[in-house]
Enzyme design. Structure first.
Site, PDB file in Angstrom:
ATOM      1  N   GLY A  56       3.111  -1.611  -9.972  1.00  0.00           N
ATOM      2  CA  GLY A  56       2.188  -1.250  -9.607  1.00  0.00           C
ATOM      3  C   GLY A  56       2.655  -0.430  -8.276  1.00  0.00           C
ATOM      4  O   GLY A  56       2.894  -0.308  -8.539  1.00  0.00           O
ATOM      5  N   SER A  57       0.489  -0.285  -7.819  1.00  0.00           N
ATOM      6  CA  SER A  57       0.481   0.629  -6.722  1.00  0.00           C
ATOM      7  C   SER A  57       1.598   0.691  -5.621  1.00  0.00           C
ATOM      8  O   SER A  57       1.553  -0.476  -5.473  1.00  0.00           O
ATOM      9  CB  SER A  57      -1.445   0.391  -6.929  1.00  0.00           C
ATOM     10  OG  SER A  57      -1.445   1.730  -5.326  1.00  0.00           O
ATOM     11  N   THR A  58       1.301   1.609  -4.511  1.00  0.00           N
ATOM     12  CA  THR A  58       2.201   1.202  -3.441  1.00  0.00           C
ATOM     13  C   THR A  58       0.555   0.385  -2.717  1.00  0.00           C
ATOM     14  O   THR A  58       1.233   0.169  -1.350  1.00  0.00           O
ATOM     15  CB  THR A  58       2.243   2.593  -2.916  1.00  0.00           C
ATOM     16  OG1 THR A  58       0.931   3.616  -2.672  1.00  0.00           O
ATOM     17  CG2 THR A  58       3.194   3.164  -3.660  1.00  0.00           C
TER      18      THR A  58
END
Length: 129
Positions: free
Chosen positions: A60-62
């Site tokens: 997933g996202s940073t």
């Protein structure tokens, strides 16, 4: 039982493991209180509070790095053990100052096991085996 892995984030913590067999995204996967809210997670509805989170790898996202950081700073997430750590999880653990070890055979660890994560040496000890 002692498992030798790789140190990612320094520190030593002893606690109870909570184990997921699935990759985990911290963004949208957990709320501010440490409750797992991802309905696709095998740990849906359980809490990370005061636990050492064992899971294969992050996805997933940073923004997930900042979620980990926030959980660590609020004293909710105590440590992480991965099969294969990736940069998002590593960054969050380092910023949050919690021990993280990877390259561990996580199949050996079960939810409820008392473990020691030594982020200085890369060793995870399962105390009740």
């Amino acid at each position: 039982m002692e498992l030798k892995g790789r140190s990612i984030s320094k520190g030593i913590i002893e606690g109870i493991a909570i184990v997921s067999k699935k990759p985990f995204s911290f963004l949208g996967g957990v709320d501010e209180e440490g409750n797992i809210i991802d309905k696709d997670s095998d740990l849906y509805g359980q809490s990370l509070k005061g636990k050492i989170f064992v899971f294969p790898y992050g996805r997933g996202s940073t923004v997930g790095s900042y979620v980990i950081y926030g959980l660590a700073k609020r004293g909710i997430l105590k440590g992480i053990v991965n099969k294969e750590c990736e940069p998002i999880v590593a960054t969050g653990a380092i910023l949050g100052g919690i021990p993280l070890v990877d390259k561990i055979d996580i199949e050996e660890i079960k939810t409820g096991d008392r473990i020691v994560v030594d982020g200085n040496t890369g060793v995870v000890k399962i105390l009740n085996k």
